[in-house]
Design an enzyme around this catalytic site. Structure first.
Site, PDB file in Angstrom:
ATOM      1  N   GLN A 164       0.704  -1.561   0.358  1.00 43.45           N
ATOM      2  CA  GLN A 164      -0.038   0.312  -0.160  1.00 43.45           C
ATOM      3  C   GLN A 164       1.207   1.104   0.034  1.00 43.45           C
ATOM      4  O   GLN A 164       1.789   1.685   1.625  1.00 43.45           O
ATOM      5  CB  GLN A 164      -1.236  -0.032   1.140  1.00 43.45           C
ATOM      6  N   TYR A 168      -3.065 -13.235  -0.170  1.00 41.38           N
ATOM      7  CA  TYR A 168      -1.988 -12.119  -1.637  1.00 41.38           C
ATOM      8  C   TYR A 168      -1.271 -11.551  -0.704  1.00 41.38           C
ATOM      9  O   TYR A 168      -2.003  -9.570  -0.521  1.00 41.38           O
ATOM     10  CB  TYR A 168      -3.582 -11.705  -2.248  1.00 41.38           C
ATOM     11  N   GLU A 184       1.466 -15.597  -1.941  1.00 40.33           N
ATOM     12  CA  GLU A 184       1.708 -14.423  -2.814  1.00 40.33           C
ATOM     13  C   GLU A 184       2.405 -14.942  -4.170  1.00 40.33           C
ATOM     14  O   GLU A 184       3.505 -15.648  -4.200  1.00 40.33           O
ATOM     15  CB  GLU A 184       2.751 -13.072  -2.450  1.00 40.33           C
ATOM     16  N   CYS A 203      -9.956  -3.919  -2.914  1.00 42.81           N
ATOM     17  CA  CYS A 203      -9.835  -1.998  -3.221  1.00 42.81           C
ATOM     18  C   CYS A 203     -11.005  -1.830  -4.216  1.00 42.81           C
ATOM     19  O   CYS A 203     -11.462  -1.648  -4.876  1.00 42.81           O
ATOM     20  CB  CYS A 203      -8.617  -2.251  -4.169  1.00 42.81           C
TER      21      CYS A 203
END
Length: 177
Positions: A20, A49, A70, A142
């Site tokens: 982020q 993730y 990931e 998101c």
């Protein structure tokens, strides 16, 4: 490489890694996620993730074990370096497709955290998470549309939806997490 302090941890990520980028608001987002995880120190956490590992490493401070998953190899390398940089030893990272990595583990996870890409999770990933015996799922999204799509599936499979809290990581845009 960018290095930032995030809730007391030193986190570094490279240009091809995911993290982020609005650090101030990310700290708010991660604080909310930590609160919702309700960790007591004995939990086994699966962080899907995980990007450069920021949330995984924050969770590890109050969990028995955290495994971050990931697909991006550079993100996993950054996450492993971040664990070393911060002296965190109860957190490991797996470079793999989330669907393949989740596998059929159903008994070995107490809490699942999820922060998928804008496209959300593959239905098969949602199904595998539903089969786990996790007591709590913390979902960061998101994309409100894919979040709602996935939450409907979780609810149909017997999960109780707690609360939703938007966090504005992208000021002056319509996007939020």
């Amino acid at each position: 490489t960018i290095v930032e302090k995030v809730l007391g941890l030193e986190i570094a990520w490279s240009a091809s890694s995911f993290a982020q980028v609005n650090t101030d608001q990310a700290q708010r987002l991660y604080s909310l996620a930590l609160d919702e995880a309700c960790l007591t120190g004995s939990e086994k956490v699966l962080d899907l993730y995980c990007g450069a590992g920021t949330l995984s490493l924050l969770l590890a401070r109050n969990a028995a074990r955290v495994t971050g998953v990931e697909l991006l190899e550079k993100s996993v390398e950054d996450a492993q370096e971040n664990a070393l940089r911060n002296g965190i030893t109860n957190c490991s990272f797996v470079c793999d497709d989330v669907l393949a990595s989740v596998g059929d583990q159903v008994d070995d996870v107490d809490v699942v955290t999820i922060n998928p890409p804008r496209a959300g999770m593959d239905r098969a990933v949602v199904d595998k998470i539903c089969r786990m015996k996790a007591s709590r799922i913390v979902y960061i999204s998101c994309n409100a549309l894919t979040l709602v799509r996935d939450l409907v599936i979780f609810k149909r499979r017997g999960f109780k939806i707690g609360r939703a809290q938007p966090v504005d990581l992208f000021p002056h845009t319509h996007h939020c997490e």
